[in-house]
Scaffold this active site. Structure first.
Site, PDB file in Angstrom:
ATOM      1  N   GLY A  16       0.836  -1.201   0.000  1.00  0.00           N
ATOM      2  CA  GLY A  16       0.000   0.000   0.000  1.00  0.00           C
ATOM      3  C   GLY A  16       0.864   1.241   0.000  1.00  0.00           C
ATOM      4  N   GLY A  18      -0.502   4.565   0.104  1.00  0.00           N
ATOM      5  CA  GLY A  18      -1.215   5.768   0.529  1.00  0.00           C
ATOM      6  C   GLY A  18      -0.365   6.465   1.597  1.00  0.00           C
ATOM      7  N   GLY A  19      -0.984   7.397   2.315  1.00  0.00           N
ATOM      8  CA  GLY A  19      -0.246   8.139   3.339  1.00  0.00           C
ATOM      9  C   GLY A  19       0.392   7.215   4.360  1.00  0.00           C
ATOM     10  N   GLY A  21       1.208   3.888   4.092  1.00  0.00           N
ATOM     11  CA  GLY A  21       2.261   3.051   3.516  1.00  0.00           C
ATOM     12  C   GLY A  21       3.519   3.857   3.227  1.00  0.00           C
ATOM     13  N   PHE A 120     -13.375  21.732  12.672  1.00  0.00           N
ATOM     14  CA  PHE A 120     -13.884  20.531  12.015  1.00  0.00           C
ATOM     15  C   PHE A 120     -14.827  19.824  12.970  1.00  0.00           C
ATOM     16  CE2 PHE A 120     -13.037  17.838   8.340  1.00  0.00           C
ATOM     17  CZ  PHE A 120     -12.460  18.745   7.475  1.00  0.00           C
ATOM     18  N   ASP A 221      -9.026  -5.430   0.098  1.00  0.00           N
ATOM     19  CA  ASP A 221      -8.136  -6.566  -0.186  1.00  0.00           C
ATOM     20  C   ASP A 221      -7.312  -6.966   1.040  1.00  0.00           C
ATOM     21  OD1 ASP A 221      -8.918  -6.644  -2.811  1.00  0.00           O
ATOM     22  OD2 ASP A 221      -7.229  -5.461  -3.546  1.00  0.00           O
ATOM     23  N   GLN A 240     -18.339   4.767   8.476  1.00  0.00           N
ATOM     24  CA  GLN A 240     -18.739   6.153   8.606  1.00  0.00           C
ATOM     25  C   GLN A 240     -19.395   6.616   7.321  1.00  0.00           C
ATOM     26  OE1 GLN A 240     -15.872   9.705   8.720  1.00  0.00           O
ATOM     27  NE2 GLN A 240     -16.668   9.433  10.763  1.00  0.00           N
ATOM     28  N   HIS A 242     -20.259   9.764   5.490  1.00  0.00           N
ATOM     29  CA  HIS A 242     -19.978  11.197   5.533  1.00  0.00           C
ATOM     30  C   HIS A 242     -21.247  11.908   5.103  1.00  0.00           C
ATOM     31  CE1 HIS A 242     -18.285  15.085   4.691  1.00  0.00           C
ATOM     32  NE2 HIS A 242     -17.121  14.705   5.190  1.00  0.00           N
ATOM     33  N   LEU A 252     -17.002  13.349  -2.392  1.00  0.00           N
ATOM     34  CA  LEU A 252     -17.042  14.025  -1.111  1.00  0.00           C
ATOM     35  C   LEU A 252     -16.982  15.544  -1.216  1.00  0.00           C
ATOM     36  CD1 LEU A 252     -16.880  13.012   1.857  1.00  0.00           C
ATOM     37  CD2 LEU A 252     -14.575  13.909   1.787  1.00  0.00           C
ATOM     38  N   GLU A 255     -15.947  18.364   4.961  1.00  0.00           N
ATOM     39  CA  GLU A 255     -16.532  19.002   6.129  1.00  0.00           C
ATOM     40  C   GLU A 255     -15.947  20.400   6.311  1.00  0.00           C
ATOM     41  OE1 GLU A 255     -16.684  16.004   9.035  1.00  0.00           O
ATOM     42  OE2 GLU A 255     -16.274  17.440  10.622  1.00  0.00           O
ATOM     43  N   ARG A 286     -19.971  13.204  12.513  1.00  0.00           N
ATOM     44  CA  ARG A 286     -20.544  12.811  11.225  1.00  0.00           C
ATOM     45  C   ARG A 286     -21.737  11.874  11.321  1.00  0.00           C
ATOM     46  NH1 ARG A 286     -14.854  12.187   7.932  1.00  0.00           N
ATOM     47  NH2 ARG A 286     -14.488  14.420   7.909  1.00  0.00           N
ATOM     48  N   HIS A 353     -17.980   6.420   3.547  1.00  0.00           N
ATOM     49  CA  HIS A 353     -16.755   7.192   3.468  1.00  0.00           C
ATOM     50  C   HIS A 353     -15.565   6.496   4.099  1.00  0.00           C
ATOM     51  CE1 HIS A 353     -14.305  10.713   3.259  1.00  0.00           C
ATOM     52  NE2 HIS A 353     -14.241  10.884   4.564  1.00  0.00           N
ATOM     53  N   GLU A 386      -6.042   3.162   7.084  1.00  0.00           N
ATOM     54  CA  GLU A 386      -7.463   2.809   7.156  1.00  0.00           C
ATOM     55  C   GLU A 386      -7.685   1.302   7.249  1.00  0.00           C
ATOM     56  OE1 GLU A 386      -9.931   5.128   4.564  1.00  0.00           O
ATOM     57  OE2 GLU A 386     -11.666   3.818   4.878  1.00  0.00           O
ATOM     58  N   ARG A 397     -15.148   7.831  13.540  1.00  0.00           N
ATOM     59  CA  ARG A 397     -13.939   8.662  13.466  1.00  0.00           C
ATOM     60  C   ARG A 397     -14.295  10.138  13.354  1.00  0.00           C
ATOM     61  NH1 ARG A 397     -11.221  11.050   9.076  1.00  0.00           N
ATOM     62  NH2 ARG A 397     -12.468  10.047   7.467  1.00  0.00           N
ATOM     63  N   LEU A 403      -6.067  11.339   8.534  1.00  0.00           N
ATOM     64  CA  LEU A 403      -4.741  11.704   8.015  1.00  0.00           C
ATOM     65  C   LEU A 403      -3.723  11.667   9.153  1.00  0.00           C
ATOM     66  CD1 LEU A 403      -5.347  14.567   5.409  1.00  0.00           C
ATOM     67  CD2 LEU A 403      -5.063  12.128   5.022  1.00  0.00           C
TER      68      LEU A 403
END
Ligand SMILES: Cc1cc2nc3c(=O)[nH]c(=O)nc-3n(C[C@H](O)[C@H](O)[C@H](O)COP(=O)(O)OP(=O)(O)OC[C@H]3O[C@@H](n4cnc5c(N)ncnc54)[C@H](O)[C@@H]3O)c2cc1C
Length: 589
Positions: A16, A18-19, A21, A120, A221, A240, A242, A252, A255, A286, A353, A386, A397, A403
């Protein structure tokens, strides 16, 4: 299809990009030989689309403390989060933001040059007294800025990238995780990565719902691969929704729009959140906003031809303000709703979401195998982002906490995996390593049956949306489960039209669909058995929270057949890491 397998050896393999990984990889690469495997080119991971911000009690615009942040996180989770992890994350947040800034993340600024912050949902000052500006952001493209920065940093650290490689099987030998079997999407070749430590950072699975905000890759996966090897999915029933997805499309609307002053309206032009959450109104957590919107629609106050959605109004903050702080939203609304939000409201509906639970880990990102009686760490296995559950989100959450979760637990996973790899020798592969993943791949590569992707996926997502959505009942969820069993049976009569080995996305879709059905079954079974309402899991037949019987994590394992979910439970860690008196000593950043 060739069954020639190429073998690789690494200290740490991260699945992975993403942020989570990439942060794990850039840290682990500083210590040892690290590879990242990703189904897509790294900067196409879903993190790229995160908009609103990342939370940290920096206190740049008004007084703030990590204690308040932790309190909000625990309360927002409906008390299901592990409080040691919540403390670990919120306490590290300010330092983490500075670390990201130092590696180049271009945050938006205040006129004095400090990192800008906006309010937020669910983030408050003085333990719930008023909304607080805690979300750091880079306009409305925070995830974009973060992922590019982390990718550059990983490349600079010498991380080895295997992009467009699809993980087929997690490899385990004698209880220790020691690698992954992958399929090179570009040419259909197979690769086995033998590693001292494996980090899963495969993202969420909201593609199992019809209306969702997620990228195509978010098919669960990682969860499926882990469950097939005897590990669990913690708090699987909590999703969740959203509140503000674009009506009809699901994309999306951050928010951050409500953080900047946007309000929700019903058909009567009423700002209905004043009734449901009189103090924080449109910035309530949310789950509350999503349910309130759905209630407005169910009670006949929805807007539009079918009275089936509500409106998000933002034009009153002024076009210049919108174009400076929310340019991406302006574009999204124009493209997907045909609406110029500097002049008219955006039609919105709750959209699936975020998966709140995940592969269970301790606060140092080591994967846990456990039940109410005992827990143990799995040798060589770490998870973050995630797909994992540390658990800081519990039943729901807070916005901008994901993030933060990615970078905090991503970094920890990278550090811990590297530490583990340096202290242990590699566990050799079993003689038949990869045979299960290979058999599954061949099953679909040779599938010449009746059903194709569209029919099964369409029914799966429609069923999940209507029967496992914002409001749930035993009857609906049981119907959902039997439909899932039917869909599972249809997978044995499946057809993959593309028989080539070059970019065979027809085949990848089949493998993903197979995983999606498994995770859909797992979360539905978990939801049926949780006879209470908490956070993102709201049951019309059990509308109250039941701490006596359900203040515990769900752990969904698979039975021996590797298909049938078995639901177990695990204790919630209610004890924080430290007990500090408040207010804490001042920290200098
Ligand atoms: C539209 C949107 C806006 C959001 N905005 C915010 C926000 O403002 N603030 C906030 O805190 N949170 C936000 N979130 C939530 C947050 O962005 C996500 O939870 C987070 O980005 C997930 O990151 P990740 O690193 O876990 O995985 P992802 O970024 O989803 O990446 C998953 C990775 O796993 C890889 N992968 C998956 N399966 C396989 C496989 N079988 N083989 C190989 N690789 C695989 C993919 O290639 C990808 O690289 C938002 C989410 C969405 C959808």
């Amino acid at each position: 299809m060739s069954v020639k397998i190429e073998y690789h050896k690494f200290d740490v393999v991260v699945v992975g990009a993403g942020g989570a990984g990439l942060n794990a990889a850039q840290v682990a690469s500083q210590y040892c030989k690290t590879a990242v495997i990703s189904e897509v080119y790294p900067t196409r991971s879903h993190t790229i689309s995160a908009q609103g911000g990342i939370s940290a009690a920096l206190g740049n615009l008004e007084e703030d403390h990590w204690h308040w942040h932790m309190y909000d996180t625990v309360k927002g989770s409906d008390y299901l989060c592990d409080q040691d992890a919540a403390e670990y994350m919120t306490k590290q947040a300010p330092e983490m933001i500075i670390a990201l800034e130092h590696i180049g993340l271009p945050f938006s600024r205040t006129p004095e040059g400090k990192i800008a912050q906006r309010p937020f949902g669910g983030h408050t000052a003085e333990f719930g007294k008023r909304a607080v500006k805690r979300a750091c952001y880079a306009a409305d493209r925070t995830g974009h800025a973060m992922l590019q920065t982390l990718y550059e940093k990983s490349v600079a650290q010498g991380t080895h990238f295997y992009s467009e490689f699809y993980a087929l099987e997690l490899l385990v030998n004698d209880g220790a995780v020691n690698g992954v079997l992958c399929f090179d999407i570009q040419n259909g070749e197979l690769h086995i990565f033998n590693a001292k430590a494996v980090v899963f950072a495969t993202g969420g699975n909201c593609r199992i719902f019809q209306t969702n905000s997620n990228a195509h890759i978010n098919t669960g996966d990682g969860l499926a691969l882990a469950m097939r090897k005897g590990f669990s999915w913690s708090d699987a029933e909590f999703f969740q929704f959203h509140p503000t997805g674009i009506y009809g499309a699901g994309n999306l609307i951050t928010e951050g729009v409500r953080g900047e002053g946007g309000i929700l309206l019903n058909a009567q032009g009423e700002r209905f959140m004043e009734r449901y959450a009189p103090t924080i109104k449109d910035l309530a957590p949310r789950d509350i906003v999503s349910r309130s919107m759905t209630k407005e629609v169910l009670e006949g106050r929805g807007v539009g031809q079918f009275k089936d959605h509500t409106l998000l109004k933002i034009d009153h903050i002024g076009a210049a303000n919108i174009m400076e702080k929310l340019p991406g939203i302006h574009e999204l609304a124009l493209v997907f709703a045909g609406v110029d939000c500097t002049k008219e409201p955006i039609p919105v509906n709750p959209t699936a979401h975020y998966q709140n639970g995940g592969i269970p880990t301790g606060y140092l990102s080591q994967v846990i195998k456990g039940n109410m009686e005992k827990e143990e760490f799995v040798p060589g296995f770490f998870a973050a982002g995630e797909c994992a559950s540390a658990s800081v989100h519990g039943a729901n959450r807070l916005g901008t906490n994901s993030l933060l979760d990615l970078v905090v637990f991503g970094r920890t996973a990278g550090e811990q995996a590297a530490k583990y790899a340096m202290a242990n020798s590699i566990v050799s592969l079993k003689d038949d390593a990869g045979s299960e993943g290979l058999a599954n791949l061949q099953k679909y590569a040779n599938a010449n049956g009746k059903y194709t992707f569209g029919e099964i996926w369409g029914e799966l997502t429609r069923t999940m949306q209507t029967k496992m959505g914002v409001f749930r009942t035993e009857k609906l969820m049981k119907e959902c489960y039997s439909t899932l069993l039917e869909l599972e049976a249809k997978m044995d009569d499946y057809r993959v039209n593309d028989k080539s080995s070059v970019y065979n996305l027809d085949l990848i879709e089949a493998l993903e669909l197979n995983n999606m059905i498994l995770v859909a079954k797992a979360c539905t079974q978990a939801a049926i058995l949780r006879k209470e309402s908490r956070g993102g899991h709201f049951r019309d037949d059990y509308p109250d929270r039941d701490d006596v019987n359900f203040l515990k994590h769900t752990e969904v394992y698979l039975e021996e057949d590797c298909k049938t979910p078995r639901v177990d439970y695990r204790k919630v860690r209610l004890q924080p890491l430290t007990v500090e008196t408040f207010p804490p000593k001042a920290r200098v950043y």
